[in-house]
Scaffold this motif. Structure first.
Motif, mmCIF file in Angstrom:
data_model
loop_
_atom_site.group_PDB
_atom_site.id
_atom_site.type_symbol
_atom_site.label_atom_id
_atom_site.label_comp_id
_atom_site.label_asym_id
_atom_site.label_seq_id
_atom_site.Cartn_x
_atom_site.Cartn_y
_atom_site.Cartn_z
ATOM 1 N N VAL A 7 0.919 -0.718 0.023
ATOM 2 C CA VAL A 7 0.286 0.188 0.272
ATOM 3 C C VAL A 7 1.085 1.112 -0.011
ATOM 4 O O VAL A 7 2.265 1.447 0.203
ATOM 5 C CB VAL A 7 -0.822 -0.047 1.489
ATOM 6 N N ASP A 8 0.094 2.447 -0.064
ATOM 7 C CA ASP A 8 0.814 3.215 -0.127
ATOM 8 C C ASP A 8 0.968 3.770 1.606
ATOM 9 O O ASP A 8 0.943 4.622 1.922
ATOM 10 C CB ASP A 8 -0.230 4.597 -1.068
ATOM 11 N N ARG A 9 2.912 3.853 1.304
ATOM 12 C CA ARG A 9 3.515 3.678 2.431
ATOM 13 C C ARG A 9 3.259 5.499 3.238
ATOM 14 O O ARG A 9 3.451 5.658 4.465
ATOM 15 C CB ARG A 9 4.637 3.956 2.938
ATOM 16 N N LYS A 10 3.437 6.456 1.609
ATOM 17 C CA LYS A 10 3.638 7.387 2.302
ATOM 18 C C LYS A 10 2.568 8.327 3.519
ATOM 19 O O LYS A 10 2.056 9.287 4.294
ATOM 20 C CB LYS A 10 3.623 9.047 0.559
ATOM 21 N N SER A 11 1.016 7.608 2.649
ATOM 22 C CA SER A 11 0.112 8.011 3.433
ATOM 23 C C SER A 11 -0.079 7.474 5.114
ATOM 24 O O SER A 11 -0.251 8.248 6.427
ATOM 25 C CB SER A 11 -1.061 7.393 3.055
ATOM 26 N N ASP A 22 2.235 9.667 7.428
ATOM 27 C CA ASP A 22 2.051 11.387 6.865
ATOM 28 C C ASP A 22 0.747 10.892 8.383
ATOM 29 O O ASP A 22 0.467 11.527 9.401
ATOM 30 C CB ASP A 22 1.012 11.529 5.986
ATOM 31 N N GLY A 36 -2.782 -1.898 -4.093
ATOM 32 C CA GLY A 36 -1.331 -2.209 -4.159
ATOM 33 C C GLY A 36 -0.885 -3.127 -2.728
ATOM 34 O O GLY A 36 -0.173 -3.294 -2.588
ATOM 35 N N GLU A 70 -7.868 3.271 3.609
ATOM 36 C CA GLU A 70 -6.649 2.975 2.811
ATOM 37 C C GLU A 70 -6.764 3.959 1.480
ATOM 38 O O GLU A 70 -7.004 5.286 2.073
ATOM 39 C CB GLU A 70 -7.765 1.593 2.015
ATOM 40 N N ALA A 71 -5.649 4.549 1.122
ATOM 41 C CA ALA A 71 -5.835 5.765 0.235
ATOM 42 C C ALA A 71 -6.249 5.425 -0.977
ATOM 43 O O ALA A 71 -5.566 4.462 -2.184
ATOM 44 C CB ALA A 71 -4.117 5.849 -0.133
ATOM 45 N N GLN A 129 -7.712 5.849 -5.062
ATOM 46 C CA GLN A 129 -7.281 6.859 -6.219
ATOM 47 C C GLN A 129 -9.140 7.677 -6.588
ATOM 48 O O GLN A 129 -9.410 6.318 -7.108
ATOM 49 C CB GLN A 129 -6.747 5.894 -7.642
ATOM 50 N N ARG A 135 -11.109 3.798 -5.455
ATOM 51 C CA ARG A 135 -11.567 3.845 -4.204
ATOM 52 C C ARG A 135 -12.390 2.964 -3.717
ATOM 53 O O ARG A 135 -13.117 2.147 -4.389
ATOM 54 C CB ARG A 135 -11.379 5.352 -4.182
ATOM 55 N N GLU A 137 -4.724 9.850 1.841
ATOM 56 C CA GLU A 137 -4.302 10.528 1.019
ATOM 57 C C GLU A 137 -3.809 12.043 0.900
ATOM 58 O O GLU A 137 -2.971 12.342 0.531
ATOM 59 C CB GLU A 137 -3.960 9.812 -0.391
#
Length: 317
Positions: A94-98, A101, A217, A244-245, A247, A253, A277
């Motif tokens: 998954v989106d690790r930046k989210s 944050d 992801g 979840e992040a 799109q 989504r 996100e």
């Protein structure tokens, strides 16, 4: 009687007249075409100028929103989770930046962030050798991949809901490569009520609230793996938020949280966030954790089934 010279002169005059007519006609057509092209060009240039103005206006609004987020973050979140231990559980891929944050916003809220437990791709248990390794890590007899995988997810859920001691299961799974652990930043762990620093052998501490992040992801199947995990937590009454992040593309989504929202066992028990996100989603996750375990679950974000962007304000005592 007409002679040859007369015929020649007449033919030359006819062809000369035709040539002059063609030239004049072409000149008129060219002018009309040029005028049409010039009008179209003027229209396109006007559209471009208007688009630039709209872009500048939207950029200014976005800058204002960024300033609002920076200046309003503390006012919105500060103290909302003061001293509350929180563990992040993320599915690899998954989106690790989210997730990172969100950890920052949890720290702003005063939570005692215990770090992030990552469920790795190896938990898919694609071979019998992986199943045997997982059984050894759990200290159970060898069995088929499906049976041992289900047992591992159940054991981890039991640890997170406080039904089992963390000292053995998580460190053993980490050593065998089935999970990983990311320690919290020193500043965010300082508010934790634990007497020792968070680590794979000490998480979760009593009273921990959990955020489970999966979705686009993710390298584990949500339907057959993540959902049984979160369902066990929900039925045990453990305070957990599913996030979840997403799109803004077809099917981008509500990938994971849609399952949580659609199933009776989890819909009323597990709050969800589908836009992790963004700051809005991260703030919703923080405030949903604040409210976790107090009344029916609500669902936040932009996707199907979302009820609000943010939880309602907590009553003033």
């Amino acid at each position: 009687m007409l002679n040859l010279r007369y015929h020649v002169v007449s033919l030359v005059a006819v062809f000369l007249a035709l040539g002059i007519g063609v030239i004049m006609g072409a000149t008129v057509i060219d002018r009309v075409t040029v005028d049409q092209l010039r009008n179209r060009l003027d229209s396109v240039e006007g559209s471009v100028r208007q688009t630039r103005k709209d872009n500048d206006r939207l950029a200014a609004q976005l800058h204002t929103w960024d300033r609002f987020v920076d200046q309003g973050r503390s006012a919105l979140l500060s103290g909302q989770l003061k001293g509350v231990p929180v563990l992040l559980v993320g599915v690899d891929g998954v989106d690790r930046k989210s997730v990172g944050d969100l950890r920052g916003e949890l720290a702003t809220a005063g939570a005692g962030v215990e770090g992030t437990l990552w469920l790795k791709d190896k938990l898919n248990v694609k071979s019998q050798s992986d199943a045997n390794a997982l059984a050894a890590a759990l200290g159970v007899p060898e069995d088929t991949p499906d049976v041992v995988r289900a047992m591992a997810l159940s054991r981890m859920a039991g640890v997170l809901q406080g039904a089992g001691g963390p000292a053995g299961v998580i460190p053993a799974l980490r050593q065998a490569g089935f999970v990983d652990y990311g320690a919290p930043a020193a500043a965010s762990s300082s508010s934790s009520p634990a007497s020792v620093a968070p680590g794979p052998g000490t998480i979760p501490v009593p009273g921990t609230r959990t955020v489970l992040v999966s979705g686009a992801g993710a390298r584990l199947d949500d339907d057959t793996m993540t959902m049984p995990f979160v369902t066990q937590l929900a039925l045990a009454g453990a305070p957990v938020v599913a996030a979840e992040a997403g799109q803004d593309t077809p099917g981008g989504r509500d990938v994971f949280v849609g399952l949580v929202r659609d199933r009776a066992e989890t819909a009323a028990r597990v709050p969800t966030v589908d836009n992790l996100e963004s700051f809005i989603g991260q703030a919703a996750a923080v405030l949903a954790l604040r409210d976790a375990g107090h009344g029916p679950a609500n669902h936040y974000g932009l996707g199907p089934g979302a009820q609000r962007l943010l939880p309602e304000a907590a009553p003033i005592p």
